[in-house]
Design a protein around this motif. Structure first.
Motif, PDB file in Angstrom:
ATOM      1  N   ALA A 147       0.844  -1.195   0.000  1.00  0.00           N
ATOM      2  CA  ALA A 147       0.000   0.000   0.000  1.00  0.00           C
ATOM      3  C   ALA A 147       0.881   1.247   0.000  1.00  0.00           C
ATOM      4  O   ALA A 147       1.849   1.336   0.764  1.00  0.00           O
ATOM      5  CB  ALA A 147      -0.916   0.009   1.226  1.00  0.00           C
ATOM      6  N   ASN A 148       0.515   2.185  -0.854  1.00  0.00           N
ATOM      7  CA  ASN A 148       1.240   3.439  -1.017  1.00  0.00           C
ATOM      8  C   ASN A 148       0.373   4.586  -0.527  1.00  0.00           C
ATOM      9  O   ASN A 148      -0.695   4.849  -1.088  1.00  0.00           O
ATOM     10  CB  ASN A 148       1.602   3.627  -2.497  1.00  0.00           C
ATOM     11  N   LEU A 149       0.824   5.277   0.506  1.00  0.00           N
ATOM     12  CA  LEU A 149       0.080   6.396   1.077  1.00  0.00           C
ATOM     13  C   LEU A 149       0.648   7.706   0.540  1.00  0.00           C
ATOM     14  O   LEU A 149       1.640   8.242   1.040  1.00  0.00           O
ATOM     15  CB  LEU A 149       0.150   6.363   2.607  1.00  0.00           C
ATOM     16  N   ASP A 150       0.044   8.208  -0.533  1.00  0.00           N
ATOM     17  CA  ASP A 150       0.329   9.526  -1.109  1.00  0.00           C
ATOM     18  C   ASP A 150       1.769   9.688  -1.586  1.00  0.00           C
ATOM     19  O   ASP A 150       2.301  10.793  -1.615  1.00  0.00           O
ATOM     20  CB  ASP A 150      -0.012  10.636  -0.109  1.00  0.00           C
ATOM     21  N   GLY A 151       2.425   8.600  -1.963  1.00  0.00           N
ATOM     22  CA  GLY A 151       3.790   8.684  -2.472  1.00  0.00           C
ATOM     23  C   GLY A 151       3.813   8.744  -3.990  1.00  0.00           C
ATOM     24  O   GLY A 151       3.116   7.963  -4.647  1.00  0.00           O
ATOM     25  N   PRO A 152       4.575   9.644  -4.596  1.00  0.00           N
ATOM     26  CA  PRO A 152       4.706   9.660  -6.057  1.00  0.00           C
ATOM     27  C   PRO A 152       5.418   8.400  -6.532  1.00  0.00           C
ATOM     28  O   PRO A 152       6.161   7.783  -5.769  1.00  0.00           O
ATOM     29  CB  PRO A 152       5.547  10.912  -6.322  1.00  0.00           C
ATOM     30  N   LEU A 153       5.199   8.042  -7.755  1.00  0.00           N
ATOM     31  CA  LEU A 153       5.877   6.885  -8.337  1.00  0.00           C
ATOM     32  C   LEU A 153       6.803   7.309  -9.471  1.00  0.00           C
ATOM     33  O   LEU A 153       7.098   6.541 -10.378  1.00  0.00           O
ATOM     34  CB  LEU A 153       4.851   5.846  -8.800  1.00  0.00           C
TER      35      LEU A 153
END
Length: 294
Positions: A147-153
């Protein structure tokens, strides 16, 4: 270690850039209360000194702060973090086999290693920690859900060519994205796969289960303990004008903290334990701040 707990699925946590591993204790405690062994990983060489169990102290790397561009700084920090995760998993495997990975070989809690179910391992992170989660899943298939919480990719929002490798390849395992807002050349836009080039690439290239959740009234640090800590401080102290809103938005702090806990627990329950969670299927009146984008 409680002997009646049985074997516990494992979840790793990675914080945002320059932050400490304790910055999402609200979710870590929630997952632990539902029977997960949660491993929080301190990022070394960033903004704070990290003390190891044997007393060694690793100071921040002097070179990281002197890197001129944000893209290069993110790339350098991410490289270290992503290398850390397989090492951590390897040490947990040693522990699960009955070994003692402690540098000083001090006694560990009885039954700790036997309680780790590494066949069911997940990970989540905020901001750079979310980037770390995605990239760690790309390089290490032992992580079954993330799960990615508001992180850019991507390394730079303004340059869609500077995507993380994982955004180009996608993932074939479950991945949850929860976002607030991003600011780029076109101004302020929702941080969703419909607006972010890096999230869009990840969305299109991924073949595994995926979900994109957006909270309009949140801000970047709403996905950390700042959501509750700053609110508590504001009740007792005079904070700088506008700080609370800039950091955590206008979302109700208690309600959104409960929502963040609920969605992450449901995500890992479904994808590590195989228990279908209706909460992940459609919007819930219990969590009115959370919108389903896809």
């Amino acid at each position: 270690m409680a002997s009646r707990a049985g074997r516990l699925p494992v979840v790793l946590y990675s914080p945002g850039m320059y932050n400490e591993r304790t910055l999402d204790t609200t979710v870590v405690e929630e997952l632990a209360s539902h029977g997960y062994a949660v491993i929080t990983v301190d990022p070394v060489h960033e903004a704070h000194a990290v003390e190891f169990p044997d007393g060694r102290i690793i100071e921040p790397a002097p070179g990281l702060g002197t890197i001129e561009t944000g893209a290069d700084r993110s790339r350098a920090a991410l490289e270290v973090r992503v290398a850390d995760i397989p090492f951590v998993l390897n040490q947990l495997a040693v522990l699960a086999r009955g070994g003692n990975p402690d540098a000083g070989k001090r006694p560990l809690p009885r039954g700790l290693g036997q309680a780790l179910d590494l066949r069911h391992t997940g990970m989540f992170g905020h901001s750079l920690g979310g980037m770390t989660t995605a990239e760690a899943m790309r390089v290490d298939r032992r992580i079954r859900a993330g799960a990615n919480l508001d992180g850019p990719l991507g390394y730079d929002w303004a340059d869609p060519e500077l995507l993380l490798p994982v955004a180009r390849t996608g993932l074939d395992r479950p991945f949850l994205q929860m976002g607030a807002w991003l600011t780029g050349p076109s101004g302020r836009l929702p941080h969703t796969h419909e607006h972010s080039p890096s999230w869009r690439a990840m969305w299109r290239n991924s073949t595994g289960w995926k979900r994109d959740l957006w909270t309009e009234a949140a801000e970047h640090n709403s996905f950390t303990d700042y959501q509750t800590v700053l609110t508590g401080l504001a009740e007792r102290l005079t904070l700088p004008q506008g700080l609370l809103t800039r950091m955590t938005g206008t979302v109700d702090p208690a309600r959104f903290t409960a929502s963040r806990r609920a969605y992450l627990t449901a995500f890992f329950d479904q994808h590590l334990r195989g228990r279908h969670q209706p909460l992940l299927d459609s919007p819930s009146p219990l969590h009115p701040d959370v919108q389903f984008i896809g």
